[in-house]
Design a protein around this motif. Structure first.
Motif, short mmCIF file in Angstrom:
data_model
loop_
_atom_site.label_atom_id
_atom_site.label_comp_id
_atom_site.label_asym_id
_atom_site.label_seq_id
_atom_site.Cartn_x
_atom_site.Cartn_y
_atom_site.Cartn_z
N MET A 1 0.82 -1.12 0.07
CA MET A 1 0.03 0.07 0.06
C MET A 1 0.89 1.35 -0.06
O MET A 1 2.01 1.30 0.42
CB MET A 1 -0.94 0.10 1.20
N ALA A 2 0.70 2.21 -0.52
CA ALA A 2 1.03 3.54 -0.55
C ALA A 2 0.19 4.44 -0.54
O ALA A 2 -1.02 4.58 -0.95
CB ALA A 2 1.98 3.43 -1.73
N THR A 3 0.50 5.71 -0.07
CA THR A 3 -0.33 6.92 0.06
C THR A 3 0.89 7.93 -0.66
O THR A 3 1.69 8.22 0.10
CB THR A 3 -0.87 7.38 1.17
N GLY A 4 0.27 8.71 -1.27
CA GLY A 4 1.04 10.12 -1.76
C GLY A 4 0.43 11.30 -2.07
O GLY A 4 -0.92 11.27 -2.44
N TYR A 5 0.95 12.51 -2.00
CA TYR A 5 0.31 13.73 -1.94
C TYR A 5 1.47 14.64 -2.98
O TYR A 5 2.56 14.15 -2.80
CB TYR A 5 0.00 14.14 -0.87
N ASN A 6 0.91 15.69 -3.50
CA ASN A 6 2.17 16.62 -3.92
C ASN A 6 2.81 17.14 -3.02
O ASN A 6 2.70 17.38 -1.78
CB ASN A 6 1.40 17.74 -4.77
N ASN A 7 4.28 17.22 -3.33
CA ASN A 7 5.14 17.48 -2.07
C ASN A 7 5.02 19.12 -1.66
O ASN A 7 6.00 19.72 -2.30
CB ASN A 7 6.51 17.10 -2.55
N SER A 8 4.25 19.68 -1.15
CA SER A 8 3.96 20.96 -0.92
C SER A 8 4.04 21.04 0.57
O SER A 8 3.31 20.43 1.33
CB SER A 8 2.64 21.43 -1.59
N PRO A 9 4.62 22.13 1.06
CA PRO A 9 4.47 22.50 2.49
C PRO A 9 3.16 23.06 3.00
O PRO A 9 2.96 23.15 4.09
CB PRO A 9 5.50 23.78 2.58
N GLY A 10 2.20 23.34 1.78
CA GLY A 10 0.98 23.79 2.46
C GLY A 10 -0.01 22.48 2.52
O GLY A 10 -1.10 22.81 2.77
N ILE A 11 0.46 21.41 2.42
CA ILE A 11 -0.24 19.88 2.46
C ILE A 11 0.12 19.42 3.79
O ILE A 11 1.27 19.00 4.10
CB ILE A 11 -0.10 19.02 1.51
N GLN A 142 4.75 4.12 0.72
CA GLN A 142 5.45 4.79 -0.23
C GLN A 142 5.16 6.31 -0.41
O GLN A 142 4.38 6.70 -0.95
CB GLN A 142 5.80 4.14 -1.73
N LEU A 143 5.45 7.08 0.33
CA LEU A 143 5.34 8.55 0.72
C LEU A 143 6.14 9.35 -0.24
O LEU A 143 7.38 9.07 -0.72
CB LEU A 143 5.23 9.05 2.03
N VAL A 144 5.61 10.75 -0.43
CA VAL A 144 6.43 11.67 -1.17
C VAL A 144 7.07 12.84 -0.18
O VAL A 144 7.75 13.49 -0.75
CB VAL A 144 5.74 12.52 -2.42
N GLN A 145 6.64 12.42 1.20
CA GLN A 145 7.03 13.51 2.07
C GLN A 145 6.90 12.89 3.48
O GLN A 145 5.98 12.02 3.65
CB GLN A 145 6.65 14.87 2.01
N PRO A 146 7.69 12.91 4.48
CA PRO A 146 7.53 12.41 6.04
C PRO A 146 6.10 12.98 6.21
O PRO A 146 5.77 14.31 6.12
CB PRO A 146 8.59 13.00 6.60
N VAL A 147 5.40 12.33 6.97
CA VAL A 147 4.15 12.87 7.64
C VAL A 147 3.96 12.85 9.05
O VAL A 147 4.82 12.03 9.65
CB VAL A 147 2.87 12.22 6.81
N ALA A 148 3.48 13.90 9.86
CA ALA A 148 3.25 13.90 11.05
C ALA A 148 2.61 12.72 11.76
O ALA A 148 2.87 12.45 12.96
CB ALA A 148 2.69 15.18 11.55
N ASP A 149 1.64 12.08 11.08
CA ASP A 149 0.82 11.01 12.00
C ASP A 149 0.69 9.92 10.83
O ASP A 149 -0.05 10.02 9.94
CB ASP A 149 -0.46 11.51 12.17
N PHE A 150 1.56 8.77 10.95
CA PHE A 150 1.34 7.65 10.24
C PHE A 150 1.17 6.38 10.86
O PHE A 150 1.94 6.18 12.10
CB PHE A 150 2.70 7.48 9.19
N LYS A 151 -0.10 5.61 11.04
CA LYS A 151 -0.21 4.51 11.82
C LYS A 151 -0.61 3.43 11.14
O LYS A 151 -1.39 3.58 10.09
CB LYS A 151 -1.38 4.95 12.84
N MET A 152 -0.14 2.13 11.43
CA MET A 152 -0.61 0.99 10.50
C MET A 152 -0.84 0.01 11.89
O MET A 152 0.11 -0.27 12.70
CB MET A 152 0.59 0.44 10.02
#
Length: 582
Positions: A1-11, A142-152
């Motif tokens: 599984m992977a989650t991805g978003y545009n690599n923007s500081p506003g996201i 597989q993320l495009v940036q580190p995220v503050a909250d990731f849980k599995m």
């Protein structure tokens, strides 16, 4: 599984992956991603996840500014108009594509207004196959940036108890190993993976963009009853059959190896290396044969030889001399293998034919239909033919159908650096036959999933699901209330899989009838299968995207539609075993 978003500081995003197991490896996975646009302008948000090829998507939802947009599963033909309209507008109409050996890629995007939020939720279901004595749950991140909250979170619930549990994969290396916690209590096990933002960049395959790799959860259950485990609930009956306390059967195995010109270079080198390892793993009471072919067929020996030390040494010398040349006469090669086995029958032995090729028949008889007819007549259902297709240029549909017609399976061997290990791994799955010619009988049962199997191999498992009659429903339910509907969904999942598998072999009205039944079940249980599409209506100007299940071997071009999805049992069973239900 992977989650991805545009690599923007506003996201800003939070991601949760929850895997819950109904009893016996039927896994339901829910991926939830909550994304906030903190900028004073709208932004496009991309949602992307990688899911196992063996799974069926059963739900997709977007919640934007409090409004819910649900994906709707429709008959493929019904969705065709929306699909065509999307293609004509230049949109990416195929939401799902194949991305390698074990995963498919689900991808969509949506524009989120300034200071707004969107929640994505994807659900898929799968029955984990037992191979080499264990179930494997593959989780990709597989993320495009580190995220503050990731849980599995993974919750495994097994009535017989869990015999072992292990967590491996790239995401279990480096600092990420400290983010994994496992807990076991009697019949339950939990795996949690909560990496901090800093940890997400520190693993074997991670980088500055954050998580990038797989988490592999492997486990098995206690097996005390040689007849298997039986579960009854709400009119459904499930039998899990995985005997291990029976003596293994010696085997007659013939390897048919393509050495045509297209096998040159690394392919032939890896094939030689795999064969050398496989020969070393043969038991002394096994008998084996080696056949190489291009436009000509070359038998190492005319007869099957016992796997003695001397014979294996000579065979390895032969394997080391295999070189590529010529065209591809599949018909003559396979018939030679069948003849070799037929001329040397051994009472009580299991015979197996394994073909490895990377191309279409180009020499001798090249008509595929006639080749399949010849092979089917020669084998006569006496033993399985396993076809290993090397690379993407091979006619995998042809190999699949020829295998299924001869009670075997086809497997793709990917052109990677570990192709030799892929070949060896397949052999290991069929290396220890325990039972042959299995017919499971359930008096009083109706609407059964598959009950006849040619071989059962050590470390695998047979699962049969039945809609029971009134005499069978007297037994009290032994399924926890929260999982009461899993048996019905498991029955539907297996039935659809097996109906689709048989489509390759059927013709005329029988094929149409089974197609209609598979479609009816896919629609009822909202499975995205080769017969259905998930229509996703996006909020921007009513844009429409259509998710289709890709066909094995597709390289993932946008807009491709798979017609047949094949990936089922790699093993079978033996003798008549009857189970009384009252």
């Amino acid at each position: 599984m992977a989650t991805g978003y545009n690599n923007s500081p506003g996201i800003k995003s939070s991601n949760t992956i929850e895997v819950s197991f109904s009893p016996k490896a039927y896994a339901t996975t829910v991926i939830t991603s909550r994304v906030a646009n903190t900028l004073n302008e709208s932004q496009e948000i991309q949602f992307e996840v990688k899911i196992p090829k063996n799974a069926f998507i059963s739900k997709f939802r977007m919640v934007i500014e409090g409004k819910t947009y649900d994906g709707v599963v429709k008959e493929k033909e019904e969705a065709q108009q929306q699909y065509s309209q999307a293609v004509s507008r230049g949109q990416s109409a195929g939401l799902v594509k194949s991305v390698g050996r074990t995963l498919e890629d689900f991808k969509t995007s949506v524009t989120v207004a300034a200071f707004s939020k969107v929640t994505f939720e994807l659900t898929y279901e799968e029955l984990l196959k037992r191979r080499l004595g264990k179930y494997e749950l593959l989780i990709n991140a597989q993320l495009v940036q580190p995220v503050a909250d990731f849980k599995m979170d993974v919750h495994i619930q097994e009535k017989p108890g869990i015999s072992f549990l292990e967590v491996k994969g790239d995401l279990s290396t480096g600092d990420l190993a400290n983010a994994i916690k496992t807990t076991r209590a009697d019949k339950d096990a939990w795996v949690s993976f909560y990496p901090t933002q800093d940890q997400q960049t520190k693993c074997k395959s991670c980088g500055e963009n954050g998580l990038n790799g797989d988490l592999l959860v492997t486990y098995d259950v206690n097996r005390q009853n040689p007849n298997g485990e039986i579960m009854v609930s709400n009119g459904y009956f499930v039998h899990y059959f995985a005997p291990s306390d029976v003596p293994h059967i010696s085997k007659n195995v013939v390897f048919i190896i393509d050495r045509s010109g297209s096998m040159s270079g690394r392919k032939i080198e890896q094939t030689r290396l795999a064969l050398l390892r496989i020969l070393s793993d043969l038991d002394e009471d096994d008998h084996f044969g080696l056949i190489t072919f291009d436009s000509e067929v070359n038998l190492w020996k005319r007869e099957l030889l016992k796997a003695t030390e001397a014979n294996l040494k000579n065979a390895k010398s032969f394997v080391n001399e295999i070189t590529d040349r010529g065209a591809t006469d599949i018909n003559a090669a396979v018939l030679a293998g069948v003849d070799m086995i037929n001329r040397h029958p051994r009472e009580g032995a299991a015979s197996i034919l394994i073909l490895l090729t990377d191309g279409d028949p180009t020499s001798g008889l090249t008509n595929i239909e006639k080749i399949m007819a010849n092979v089917k007549k020669a084998i006569g259902t006496k033993f399985p033919l396993y076809c290993l297709g090397f690379g993407y240029d091979v006619n995998f549909d042809f190999l699949t159908k020829m295998s299924l017609e001869n009670v075997g399976v086809a497997r793709r061997i990917y052109e990677d650096s570990d192709a030799d290990l892929q070949l060896q791994s397949f052999y290991e799955e069929v290396a220890v036959p325990l039972l042959t010619d299995i017919q499971l009988k359930y008096p009083g049962g109706t609407n059964l999933t598959k009950t006849s199997f040619s071989l059962y191999f050590n470390g695998s498992e047979i699962v049969v699901v039945i809609i029971s009659d009134t005499t069978m429903t007297k037994d009290p339910s032994d399924v926890p209330p929260e999982n009461e509907d899993f048996m019905q969904r498991l029955w539907a999942y297996l039935t659809v899989k097996q109906l689709l598998e048989r489509q390759v072999l059927l013709k005329g009205q029988e094929k149409e009838d089974e197609k209609k039944e598979a479609l009816k079940l896919s629609m009822k249980y909202q499975f995205v299968t080769p017969l259905t599409s998930m229509v996703v209506t996006k909020p921007q100007e009513g844009d429409v995207e259509v998710a289709n299940k890709p066909k094995e071997g597709e390289r993932g071009e946008r807009g491709e539609r798979g017609d047949v999805y094949l990936d089922y049992f790699d093993s079978g069973m033996s003798k008549y075993i009857s189970f009384l239900m009252n």
